[in-house]
Design a protein around this motif. Structure first.
Motif, PDB file in Angstrom:
ATOM      1  N   GLY A 131       0.743  -1.343   0.001  1.00 36.25           N
ATOM      2  CA  GLY A 131       0.090  -0.086   0.017  1.00 36.25           C
ATOM      3  C   GLY A 131       0.807   1.380   0.011  1.00 36.25           C
ATOM      4  O   GLY A 131       0.439   2.358   0.095  1.00 36.25           O
ATOM      5  N   PHE A 132       2.113   1.215   0.087  1.00 34.33           N
ATOM      6  CA  PHE A 132       2.971   2.441  -0.008  1.00 34.33           C
ATOM      7  C   PHE A 132       2.830   2.981  -1.432  1.00 34.33           C
ATOM      8  O   PHE A 132       2.621   2.236  -2.411  1.00 34.33           O
ATOM      9  N   SER A 133       3.168   4.349  -1.632  1.00 29.64           N
ATOM     10  CA  SER A 133       3.156   4.712  -2.849  1.00 29.64           C
ATOM     11  C   SER A 133       4.309   4.656  -3.673  1.00 29.64           C
ATOM     12  O   SER A 133       5.331   4.251  -3.086  1.00 29.64           O
ATOM     13  N   HIS A 134       4.335   5.034  -4.968  1.00 29.68           N
ATOM     14  CA  HIS A 134       5.563   5.109  -5.817  1.00 29.68           C
ATOM     15  C   HIS A 134       6.723   5.566  -5.072  1.00 29.68           C
ATOM     16  O   HIS A 134       7.725   5.150  -5.077  1.00 29.68           O
ATOM     17  N   SER A 135       6.564   6.906  -4.979  1.00 22.90           N
ATOM     18  CA  SER A 135       7.680   7.633  -4.398  1.00 22.90           C
ATOM     19  C   SER A 135       8.035   7.322  -3.173  1.00 22.90           C
ATOM     20  O   SER A 135       9.330   7.118  -2.719  1.00 22.90           O
ATOM     21  N   GLN A 136       7.173   6.605  -2.244  1.00 22.22           N
ATOM     22  CA  GLN A 136       7.460   6.139  -0.813  1.00 22.22           C
ATOM     23  C   GLN A 136       8.516   4.954  -1.086  1.00 22.22           C
ATOM     24  O   GLN A 136       9.596   4.542  -0.350  1.00 22.22           O
ATOM     25  N   ILE A 137       8.072   4.253  -2.002  1.00 19.75           N
ATOM     26  CA  ILE A 137       8.886   3.038  -2.314  1.00 19.75           C
ATOM     27  C   ILE A 137      10.237   3.255  -2.693  1.00 19.75           C
ATOM     28  O   ILE A 137      11.286   2.667  -2.410  1.00 19.75           O
ATOM     29  N   THR A 138      10.272   4.142  -3.764  1.00 17.56           N
ATOM     30  CA  THR A 138      11.625   4.356  -4.253  1.00 17.56           C
ATOM     31  C   THR A 138      12.605   5.135  -2.978  1.00 17.56           C
ATOM     32  O   THR A 138      13.847   4.875  -2.896  1.00 17.56           O
ATOM     33  N   ARG A 139      11.929   5.900  -2.429  1.00 16.95           N
ATOM     34  CA  ARG A 139      12.911   6.605  -1.080  1.00 16.95           C
ATOM     35  C   ARG A 139      13.242   5.524  -0.228  1.00 16.95           C
ATOM     36  O   ARG A 139      14.297   5.485   0.388  1.00 16.95           O
ATOM     37  N   LEU A 140      12.438   4.474   0.357  1.00 18.81           N
ATOM     38  CA  LEU A 140      12.659   3.645   1.158  1.00 18.81           C
ATOM     39  C   LEU A 140      13.627   2.388   0.463  1.00 18.81           C
ATOM     40  O   LEU A 140      14.455   1.976   1.145  1.00 18.81           O
ATOM     41  N   TYR A 141      13.601   2.309  -0.817  1.00 19.66           N
ATOM     42  CA  TYR A 141      14.647   1.641  -1.400  1.00 19.66           C
ATOM     43  C   TYR A 141      15.937   2.227  -1.658  1.00 19.66           C
ATOM     44  O   TYR A 141      17.016   1.514  -1.235  1.00 19.66           O
TER      45      TYR A 141
ATOM     46  N   MET B 228       0.882   3.284  16.699  1.00 17.08           N
ATOM     47  CA  MET B 228       1.813   2.451  15.816  1.00 17.08           C
ATOM     48  C   MET B 228       1.679   2.916  14.430  1.00 17.08           C
ATOM     49  O   MET B 228       1.877   1.789  13.203  1.00 17.08           O
ATOM     50  N   SER B 229       1.735   3.840  14.009  1.00 14.60           N
ATOM     51  CA  SER B 229       1.997   4.473  12.500  1.00 14.60           C
ATOM     52  C   SER B 229       2.659   5.406  12.449  1.00 14.60           C
ATOM     53  O   SER B 229       3.167   6.357  13.348  1.00 14.60           O
ATOM     54  N   ILE B 230       3.423   5.423  11.090  1.00 13.11           N
ATOM     55  CA  ILE B 230       4.350   6.679  10.993  1.00 13.11           C
ATOM     56  C   ILE B 230       3.941   7.108   9.599  1.00 13.11           C
ATOM     57  O   ILE B 230       3.902   6.794   8.653  1.00 13.11           O
ATOM     58  N   ARG B 231       3.892   8.462   9.887  1.00  7.93           N
ATOM     59  CA  ARG B 231       3.545   9.440   8.819  1.00  7.93           C
ATOM     60  C   ARG B 231       4.578   9.852   7.983  1.00  7.93           C
ATOM     61  O   ARG B 231       5.659  10.297   8.352  1.00  7.93           O
ATOM     62  N   PHE B 232       4.270   9.759   6.548  1.00  5.60           N
ATOM     63  CA  PHE B 232       5.129  10.167   5.438  1.00  5.60           C
ATOM     64  C   PHE B 232       5.033  11.745   5.287  1.00  5.60           C
ATOM     65  O   PHE B 232       3.997  12.008   5.119  1.00  5.60           O
ATOM     66  N   LEU B 233       6.244  12.471   4.946  1.00  6.02           N
ATOM     67  CA  LEU B 233       6.224  13.738   4.610  1.00  6.02           C
ATOM     68  C   LEU B 233       5.677  13.944   3.176  1.00  6.02           C
ATOM     69  O   LEU B 233       5.507  15.164   2.840  1.00  6.02           O
ATOM     70  N   HIS B 234       5.824  12.921   2.431  1.00 10.24           N
ATOM     71  CA  HIS B 234       5.560  13.014   0.970  1.00 10.24           C
ATOM     72  C   HIS B 234       4.740  12.180   0.195  1.00 10.24           C
ATOM     73  O   HIS B 234       4.806  11.031   0.631  1.00 10.24           O
TER      74      HIS B 234
ATOM     75  N   LEU C  30      10.149  11.105 -11.897  1.00 11.85           N
ATOM     76  CA  LEU C  30      11.517  11.139 -11.651  1.00 11.85           C
ATOM     77  C   LEU C  30      11.876  10.910 -10.210  1.00 11.85           C
ATOM     78  O   LEU C  30      11.018  10.972  -9.142  1.00 11.85           O
ATOM     79  N   TYR C  31      13.456  10.465  -9.985  1.00  8.28           N
ATOM     80  CA  TYR C  31      13.579  10.216  -8.771  1.00  8.28           C
ATOM     81  C   TYR C  31      14.161  11.278  -8.178  1.00  8.28           C
ATOM     82  O   TYR C  31      14.772  11.954  -8.320  1.00  8.28           O
ATOM     83  N   LYS C  32      13.408  11.894  -7.102  1.00  5.61           N
ATOM     84  CA  LYS C  32      13.774  13.288  -6.723  1.00  5.61           C
ATOM     85  C   LYS C  32      14.524  12.995  -5.185  1.00  5.61           C
ATOM     86  O   LYS C  32      13.582  12.471  -4.152  1.00  5.61           O
ATOM     87  N   PRO C  33      15.557  13.346  -4.937  1.00  2.00           N
ATOM     88  CA  PRO C  33      16.226  13.150  -3.621  1.00  2.00           C
ATOM     89  C   PRO C  33      15.659  14.265  -2.365  1.00  2.00           C
ATOM     90  O   PRO C  33      15.443  15.288  -2.941  1.00  2.00           O
ATOM     91  N   TYR C  34      15.250  13.680  -1.336  1.00  2.00           N
ATOM     92  CA  TYR C  34      14.721  14.796  -0.446  1.00  2.00           C
ATOM     93  C   TYR C  34      15.734  15.034   0.478  1.00  2.00           C
ATOM     94  O   TYR C  34      16.067  13.904   1.147  1.00  2.00           O
TER      95      TYR C  34
END
Lengths: 195, 455
Positions: free
Chosen positions: A22-32, A189-195, B73-77
């Motif tokens: 259920g994570f979003s695309h940008s959240q997944i790339t960030r966590l990767y 027990m939840s962590i909020r993402f900023l993006h 795009l991959y945007k670094p935060y």
């Protein structure tokens, strides 16, 4: 350095993880990117040492237990899918999810699954019961050397007494859920993402 | 056959001769002579402005390319990924308990099974994003600066951009790198030679004057060897004799940047090899504080030599980097208290690099020194700002650690860096158990509901 991160994760994989967690695309790339920066051995998996290198986790009294939650039974390495699956427990519950199809499998971040995560932190041998010993162990980890064995023992006894309804001197998952039925698990027990 | 080649050979020789002469004259006129006198033609600033325009264009092209392919795009935060509330252990656990029961808190049992939520959440938060580990690797950029090493979106590059990148590669490795390496050798060579010569003079005003000039000149040549474009702010606060200059540490280049604008006494361990040769010749011209490897462990010896140095007002101010290791210039980490115990006036200096032109951070676990210098010399430029902060002294009732933290906060504030209490030594070592014990103590207090004087 996490520099080649997003280019190594294929779009299909991202879609699969999105469906599962259920994570979003940008959240997944960030966590990767985070996953690869923790992966010092650069072999696509994390070991327990990789987690222990995080200072804020190393000073957490329950650090080792939390790290354990990422590794399935008997394994020493966790890949990105497993990493995300465990982190998914802490995704906030969105309103539109509550009205989803009730026959679909329960999402990883449901209230029950969040409680299960916490339950497993206590239940070290995974026998679906928190025994007095297991409770004492966790208490000892949280208080260090500052409380005596007797005091700790009486705290454990009192807790089990209050929670145990079927008299087997241990806390099952259902009893655990009952004790915490009023607690705002969704928020705590939840962590909020900023993006 | 011989006759055929001779005039051709002659011509080639003549051409080579002319081009070398022209090359060296240009080098001398535009770079070395200004370095000697400390003036600048402004070529580097023009270069910097041109580069910025090109980078902006490159970033726009990549964004356009990504939009055409309909990808994200991959945007670094550079800021945090997750929201972290700065609530304390006590507050949070009380809140969890309050939500779980209607009973009055004072009558509530000491331990609740829900207490574990606090530790679980904090733990997983630190797994997703923590304040420390990201300081030991290079900062990620938002725009692309035509260096492959910092691009994460390179499947969106168009032909035009590739050509530009290729051109950039040619310029950097074919023209800039040889130029800079020549300058570097010139600078270092001159430093060793001239300081040894000055060292032959008897101690006195002439020697000090010449030593100052020699040091400044050679460091300025080195600055040009890196194409470092430095802006100095508040020069009226420059460190004076008998003081200690402290600065945040990002790379060994920090030394060159500061020393090209003022004269300092360096502190450090004697190395072998080329470094050792440079150190030994520098100390002939003016007193630097070099330690043998064995002496470094003896804290009293180190403190004594430093305080002897600052007491002698004829000696130059000492330059020290209290973090003890290189940090990636997004934060300032714990300052070691040694230099703050000596009791001399402290002159804080903040150094902030502009990462768009080249990443100056030395990740010593990834690159050795030579590899690092080559990367520096093949980047576009090193652009940084240096702020000289007003001098600070230890106040009444303040111990060395509090003083160090006060100085650190001032430097962090000026440089726009995050002020962290964590030790830079965590780059290589494990965190001390005392921090965990503190958390355990805090939680125990809650369980026993004792007052805050719990020992």
């Amino acid at each position: 350095m996490g520099s080649r991160a997003s280019t190594l994760l294929r779009e299909e994989e991202i879609e699969e993880i999105k469906k599962e967690t259920g994570f979003s695309h940008s959240q997944i790339t960030r966590l990767y990117s985070r996953f690869t920066s923790l992966d010092k051995g650069e072999n696509g998996t994390l070991s327990r040492e990789d987690f222990q290198r995080i200072p804020e986790l190393a000073i957490n009294p329950l650090g080792d237990r939390i790290i354990n939650a990422f590794f399935p039974e008997g394994e020493d390495q966790v890949n990105f899918r497993g990493f995300m699956r465990t982190l998914a427990h802490f995704r906030p519950i969105e309103d539109n999810e509550k009205s989803k199809n009730p026959t679909a499998s329960e999402p990883l971040n449901s209230r029950t699954n969040k409680l299960l995560f916490a339950f497993r932190l206590y239940d070290l041998d995974r026998d679906d019961k928190i025994s007095r010993d297991e409770l004492l162990q966790v208490l000892r980890m949280m208080v260090g050397v500052n409380i005596s064995d007797e005091q700790l023992g009486s705290i454990a006894d009192r807790t089990i007494q209050e929670a145990d309804t079927n008299g087997d001197n241990s806390i099952s998952f259902n009893e655990f859920i009952k004790v915490l039925e009023k607690v705002d698990v969704e928020q705590k027990m939840s962590i909020r993402f900023l993006h | 056959m011989e006759l055929f080649f001779n005039p051709f050979d002659n011509l080639v020789c003549i051409l080579l001769g002319i081009s070398f002469t022209v090359w060296f004259t240009l080098l001398l006129v535009f770079i070395i002579v200004p370095a000697i006198f400390g003036v600048s033609f402004g070529i580097r600033r023009l270069y910097m402005k041109t580069l910025l325009k090109i980078f902006e264009w490159a970033t726009l092209r990549i964004e356009r390319g990504a939009k055409e392919k309909n990808h994200l795009l991959y945007k670094p935060y550079s800021n945090a990924i997750i929201a972290r509330e700065p609530t304390s252990l006590e507050e949070e656990i009380k809140e969890i308990r309050r939500s779980g029961s209607n009973k009055d808190l004072d009558a509530a049992p000491e331990f609740e099974m829900s207490d574990i939520f606090y530790f679980a959440r904090r733990g997983v938060e630190s797994i997703m994003d923590d304040e420390v580990t990201k300081r030991f690797s290079a900062e990620e950029l938002e725009s692309w600066n035509l260096l492959t090493r910092s691009n994460y979106n390179f499947h969106y590059i168009s032909l035009r951009l590739t050509v530009l990148w290729g051109l950039g590669l040619l310029i950097r490795y074919g023209f800039l790198l040889p130029l800079r390496v020549t300058l570097a050798f010139t600078g270092v060579g001159l430093l060793v030679f001239l300081t040894s010569v000055v060292g032959l003079l008897p101690n006195g005003r002439m020697k000090n004057f010449l030593s100052e000039k020699v040091h400044l000149m050679c460091y300025r040549i080195c600055v040009r060897a890196l194409t470092a474009i430095i802006t100095y702010h508040d020069s009226e606060n420059k460190p004076k004799n008998g003081g200690i200059c402290v600065a945040n540490h990002t790379s060994p280049i920090d030394v060159i940047i500061l020393a090209s604008d003022g004269c300092y006494a360096m502190v450090g361990q004697i190395h072998g090899g080329l470094m050792g040769v440079i150190q030994r010749s520098m100390v002939k011209a003016c007193p630097h504080v070099w330690f043998e490897r064995s002496e470094v462990k003896d804290r009293h010896l180190v403190a004594k030599r430093l305080s002897d140095h600052v007491e002698d007002k004829s000696k130059l101010p000492i330059l020290i980097f209290p973090e003890g290791t290189c940090i990636n210039n997004t934060s300032v980490m714990m300052f070691k208290k040694g230099s703050f115990e000596i009791g001399a006036t402290v002159y804080p200096v903040a150094i902030k690099y502009d990462p768009r032109f080249g990443d100056a951070f030395w990740n010593s676990s990834k690159f050795g020194m030579v590899n690092y210098l080559l990367r520096m010399m093949s980047s576009w430029a090193i652009v940084c700002s240096v702020w000289y902060l007003p001098p600070m002294s230890r106040e009444e009732g303040e111990d060395a650690v509090q003083f160090a933290n006060r100085v650190k906060a001032a430097i962090a504030r000026q440089g726009g860096l995050v002020d962290l209490l964590w030790d830079g030594g965590l780059k290589r070592g494990k965190v001390k158990d005392t921090f965990k014990e503190e958390q355990q103590k805090l939680y125990s207090k809650m369980l026993l509901r004792l007052s805050w004087d719990f020992p």
